[in-house]
Design a protein around this motif. Structure first.
Motif, PDB file in Angstrom:
ATOM      1  N   VAL A 318       0.871  -1.178   0.000  1.00 32.37           N
ATOM      2  CA  VAL A 318       0.000   0.000   0.000  1.00 32.37           C
ATOM      3  C   VAL A 318       0.908   1.228   0.000  1.00 32.37           C
ATOM      4  N   ARG A 319       0.329   2.385  -0.282  1.00 34.48           N
ATOM      5  CA  ARG A 319       1.095   3.623  -0.221  1.00 34.48           C
ATOM      6  C   ARG A 319       0.683   4.387   1.038  1.00 34.48           C
ATOM      7  N   GLY A 320       1.668   4.802   1.806  1.00 36.95           N
ATOM      8  CA  GLY A 320       1.340   5.517   3.024  1.00 36.95           C
ATOM      9  C   GLY A 320       2.573   5.810   3.842  1.00 36.95           C
ATOM     10  N   ASP A 321       2.346   6.237   5.068  1.00 35.72           N
ATOM     11  CA  ASP A 321       3.425   6.482   6.019  1.00 35.72           C
ATOM     12  C   ASP A 321       3.564   5.246   6.892  1.00 35.72           C
ATOM     13  N   ARG A 322       4.704   4.589   6.798  1.00 37.44           N
ATOM     14  CA  ARG A 322       4.863   3.300   7.460  1.00 37.44           C
ATOM     15  C   ARG A 322       4.747   3.418   8.986  1.00 37.44           C
ATOM     16  N   ALA A 323       5.296   4.478   9.554  1.00 41.30           N
ATOM     17  CA  ALA A 323       5.255   4.638  11.009  1.00 41.30           C
ATOM     18  C   ALA A 323       3.823   4.799  11.504  1.00 41.30           C
ATOM     19  N   LEU A 324       3.007   5.569  10.787  1.00 36.13           N
ATOM     20  CA  LEU A 324       1.614   5.760  11.196  1.00 36.13           C
ATOM     21  C   LEU A 324       0.816   4.470  11.049  1.00 36.13           C
ATOM     22  N   LEU A 325       1.022   3.759   9.945  1.00 32.68           N
ATOM     23  CA  LEU A 325       0.301   2.500   9.736  1.00 32.68           C
ATOM     24  C   LEU A 325       0.709   1.471  10.799  1.00 32.68           C
ATOM     25  N   LEU A 326       1.983   1.470  11.175  1.00 31.77           N
ATOM     26  CA  LEU A 326       2.435   0.541  12.214  1.00 31.77           C
ATOM     27  C   LEU A 326       1.813   0.912  13.561  1.00 31.77           C
ATOM     28  N   THR A 327       1.693   2.212  13.827  1.00 29.21           N
ATOM     29  CA  THR A 327       1.044   2.656  15.068  1.00 29.21           C
ATOM     30  C   THR A 327      -0.411   2.198  15.120  1.00 29.21           C
ATOM     31  N   ALA A 328      -1.127   2.362  14.011  1.00 26.62           N
ATOM     32  CA  ALA A 328      -2.537   1.952  13.977  1.00 26.62           C
ATOM     33  C   ALA A 328      -2.677   0.450  14.199  1.00 26.62           C
ATOM     34  N   ARG A 358     -12.766   0.297  -5.309  1.00 26.56           N
ATOM     35  CA  ARG A 358     -11.320   0.478  -5.389  1.00 26.56           C
ATOM     36  C   ARG A 358     -10.611  -0.782  -4.910  1.00 26.56           C
ATOM     37  N   PRO A 359      -9.485  -1.142  -5.549  1.00 27.75           N
ATOM     38  CA  PRO A 359      -8.697  -2.278  -5.048  1.00 27.75           C
ATOM     39  C   PRO A 359      -8.076  -1.923  -3.699  1.00 27.75           C
ATOM     40  N   MET A 360      -8.330  -2.743  -2.694  1.00 30.00           N
ATOM     41  CA  MET A 360      -7.864  -2.465  -1.335  1.00 30.00           C
ATOM     42  C   MET A 360      -7.156  -3.691  -0.769  1.00 30.00           C
ATOM     43  N   VAL A 361      -6.333  -3.425   0.233  1.00 30.72           N
ATOM     44  CA  VAL A 361      -5.758  -4.483   1.063  1.00 30.72           C
ATOM     45  C   VAL A 361      -6.452  -4.411   2.420  1.00 30.72           C
ATOM     46  N   ALA A 362      -7.046  -5.519   2.843  1.00 32.71           N
ATOM     47  CA  ALA A 362      -7.761  -5.572   4.122  1.00 32.71           C
ATOM     48  C   ALA A 362      -6.905  -6.303   5.144  1.00 32.71           C
ATOM     49  N   ILE A 363      -6.633  -5.628   6.278  1.00 36.60           N
ATOM     50  CA  ILE A 363      -5.870  -6.224   7.378  1.00 36.60           C
ATOM     51  C   ILE A 363      -6.808  -6.323   8.575  1.00 36.60           C
ATOM     52  N   ALA A 364      -7.070  -7.546   9.033  1.00 38.80           N
ATOM     53  CA  ALA A 364      -8.043  -7.772  10.103  1.00 38.80           C
ATOM     54  C   ALA A 364      -7.347  -8.271  11.355  1.00 38.80           C
ATOM     55  N   VAL A 365      -7.741  -7.721  12.501  1.00 36.02           N
ATOM     56  CA  VAL A 365      -7.248  -8.163  13.810  1.00 36.02           C
ATOM     57  C   VAL A 365      -8.442  -8.730  14.564  1.00 36.02           C
ATOM     58  N   THR A 366      -8.370 -10.010  14.918  1.00 38.73           N
ATOM     59  CA  THR A 366      -9.497 -10.713  15.543  1.00 38.73           C
ATOM     60  C   THR A 366      -9.100 -11.241  16.913  1.00 38.73           C
ATOM     61  N   ASP A 367      -9.979 -11.027  17.877  1.00 36.54           N
ATOM     62  CA  ASP A 367      -9.751 -11.586  19.215  1.00 36.54           C
ATOM     63  C   ASP A 367     -10.945 -12.443  19.616  1.00 36.54           C
ATOM     64  N   HIS A 412      -5.101   8.057   5.091  1.00 38.90           N
ATOM     65  CA  HIS A 412      -4.608   7.204   4.002  1.00 38.90           C
ATOM     66  C   HIS A 412      -5.709   6.868   3.004  1.00 38.90           C
ATOM     67  N   ASP A 413      -6.823   7.611   3.087  1.00 36.18           N
ATOM     68  CA  ASP A 413      -7.949   7.418   2.162  1.00 36.18           C
ATOM     69  C   ASP A 413      -8.520   6.007   2.264  1.00 36.18           C
ATOM     70  N   GLY A 414      -8.529   5.477   3.478  1.00 37.78           N
ATOM     71  CA  GLY A 414      -9.085   4.148   3.691  1.00 37.78           C
ATOM     72  C   GLY A 414     -10.224   4.191   4.694  1.00 37.78           C
ATOM     73  N   THR A 415     -10.629   3.029   5.178  1.00 39.80           N
ATOM     74  CA  THR A 415     -11.708   2.930   6.156  1.00 39.80           C
ATOM     75  C   THR A 415     -11.349   1.865   7.189  1.00 39.80           C
ATOM     76  N   VAL A 416     -12.032   1.917   8.321  1.00 39.91           N
ATOM     77  CA  VAL A 416     -11.894   0.880   9.341  1.00 39.91           C
ATOM     78  C   VAL A 416     -13.296   0.408   9.709  1.00 39.91           C
ATOM     79  N   LYS A 417     -13.464  -0.902   9.793  1.00 38.85           N
ATOM     80  CA  LYS A 417     -14.763  -1.478  10.102  1.00 38.85           C
ATOM     81  C   LYS A 417     -14.648  -2.402  11.309  1.00 38.85           C
ATOM     82  N   TYR A 431      -9.036  -1.133   5.866  1.00 44.96           N
ATOM     83  CA  TYR A 431      -9.057  -1.184   4.411  1.00 44.96           C
ATOM     84  C   TYR A 431      -8.186  -0.047   3.893  1.00 44.96           C
ATOM     85  N   LEU A 432      -7.057  -0.421   3.243  1.00 52.00           N
ATOM     86  CA  LEU A 432      -6.102   0.562   2.744  1.00 52.00           C
ATOM     87  C   LEU A 432      -5.956   0.410   1.230  1.00 52.00           C
TER      88      LEU A 432
END
Length: 456
Positions: A318-328, A358-367, A412-417, A431-432
């Motif tokens: 994806v295109r973005g700021d790696r430090a911010l994405l890692l923080t999220a 739009r083509p997106m990469v979805a990263i899911a965290v499940t507990d 990053h012009d994405g969404t969180v669900k 969704y990034l």
């Protein structure tokens, strides 16, 4: 308010009122009550008959307090003024009419009998004129202006419609909650009117409420560790000869200091995110991002007896700021660990998706934790909102983690669900947008098909 409703706008409306009066006289329309008397005098001045107005009722001693229906002809229309000159050019009255009809400022002209003699459609949208009546609250303010000849600024809250409640069983939040108004008197040839201007102030009010809540929450959150540090320092001074007590209270001071430092750091980060302050975006490898986030959470997961799992790499970016994405991503994994019982699993998965065409990469965290009730799911991304305050104090949470996630993804012009079920667990999915340089033609075509299915 005084800047938004300027003297130029007031001059426009005053001139427009005169223009509309002339236009309606030429068209033969009838104005209600007092304004009709002006037109009748104008017709007699032109030599035409005024006998049709001979039966006008005498002026009342006091303005009528009861609501009066607004005549349909009171709304400003194209036909109310002479819009063009004989050679086809727009008249000043026509231009003023166009400006007021399409203004974002509500305008309503009222006489001392509460008759609305002129209004634009914005006055209806903001509730000043409702169901062919002048709003009671507005009239109370206007009456004071007519009695004293003094300008008045006031706020007006439109009545809430119950239609949404009847159809859905829930009271919808009104679009317009606060209208900032100003009332002034205008006079011509002995006739006096009040002109009411209204601006939608809802967004400003909501921002003010958010600011007040934010300041109150920050004050409370900072006050807690500061107060604790003060008490612990006193305990340290009183236990100077007891090594174990000094060690115990000293470690507590360090913990509270770290908590306060974390809060300040996250507040600064959130402030920068809300201001859109993000570095230049670069290509960020998704698989490496997830690996780093899992490595950073390893110690916390081990201490809580939580197993961390992830799926296979997908070799996407994806295109973005790696430090911010890692923080999220770190915030989501930390929350999952904090709200999961011991000996359960927190998993991180990745996949390709099409979101909003739009083509997106979805990263899911499940507990597999306590889950989140439906009533709280819409609020978990608010600043300082906590489902379980006692648990947050125990885990050292600041209540800002998910707010930071929301703003990082938005920047990053994405969404969180969120999907969650009490007693079952929760899944937060980022969704990034996929890096355009690495999107295959087939995924681009699939995104277009999703965005416009009827075109196929």
């Amino acid at each position: 308010m005084t800047a938004a409703i300027s003297a130029a706008t007031i001059a426009f409306v005053t001139a427009l009122l005169l223009g509309v009066m002339i236009g309606r006289r030429l068209d033969g329309h009838r104005w209600p009550r007092r304004l009709d008397s002006i037109l009748s005098r104008g017709r007699r001045a032109d030599g035409s008959s005024g006998s049709g107005d001979a039966g006008l009722p005498p002026r009342a001693a006091d303005p009528a307090p009861a609501p009066r229906a607004v005549p349909e002809g009171a709304e400003l229309r194209d036909s109310d003024v002479v819009a063009t000159t004989p050679d086809g050019r727009m008249t000043k009255a026509g231009l003023l009419s166009l400006i007021v009809r399409n203004s974002a400022t509500a305008v309503a002209v009222v006489d001392e009998f509460r008759d609305v003699v002129l209004f634009n459609h914005r006055a209806v949208e903001l509730g000043l004129v409702r169901e062919m009546l002048l709003a009671d609250t507005v009239w109370e303010a206007v009456k004071d202006v007519l009695d004293t000849d003094a300008d008045l600024d006031f706020e007006f809250t439109p009545p809430t419609s119950t239609l949404g409640f009847v159809s859905t069983g829930r009271m919808p939040r009104p679009t317009v909650e606060h209208v900032r108004c100003q009332a002034k008197t205008v006079a011509q040839d002995g006739e006096r009117y009040a002109v009411v201007y209204g601006l939608d102030d809802t967004q400003h009010k909501r921002l003010e409420e958010t600011r007040r809540d934010f300041v109150a929450n920050v004050s409370h959150e900072l006050k807690t560790p500061v107060g604790a540090i003060g008490l612990l320092a006193e305990a340290l001074l009183g236990s100077a000869d007891d090594v174990e007590s000094v060690r115990h209270f000293g470690s507590r001071v360090v913990t509270e200091t770290q908590r306060m430092g974390k809060l300040v750091t996250e507040l600064l980060a959130l402030s920068r995110l809300q201001g859109g302050d993000t570095p230049e975006f670069t290509r960020v490898d998704v698989d490496a991002l997830i690996d780093d986030a899992l490595d950073a959470a390893g110690l916390a997961a081990e201490a809580a007896a939580i197993e961390l799992k992830s799926d296979k790499p997908i070799r996407k970016a994806v295109r973005g700021d790696r430090a911010l994405l890692l923080t999220a991503l770190n915030n989501l994994i930390s929350n999952a660990i904090a709200y999961s019982p011991a000996h359960t699993v927190v998993s991180v998965t990745r996949r390709l998706a099409i979101e909003n065409g739009r083509p997106m990469v979805a990263i899911a965290v499940t507990d597999r934790g306590v889950g989140i009730a439906k009533a709280d799911q819409e609020r978990v991304f608010e600043r300082f909102f906590r489902i379980d305050k006692a648990r947050s104090r125990m885990t050292g949470g600041t209540g800002l983690g998910l707010a930071i996630v929301k703003h990082v993804v938005a920047n990053h012009d994405g969404t969180v669900k969120l999907w969650s079920e009490p007693g079952t667990g929760s899944t937060f999915t980022l969704y990034l947008p996929e890096d355009p340089a690495h999107v295959s033609p087939s995924r681009t075509a699939a995104a277009r098909a999703t965005a416009a299915p009827d075109a196929l």
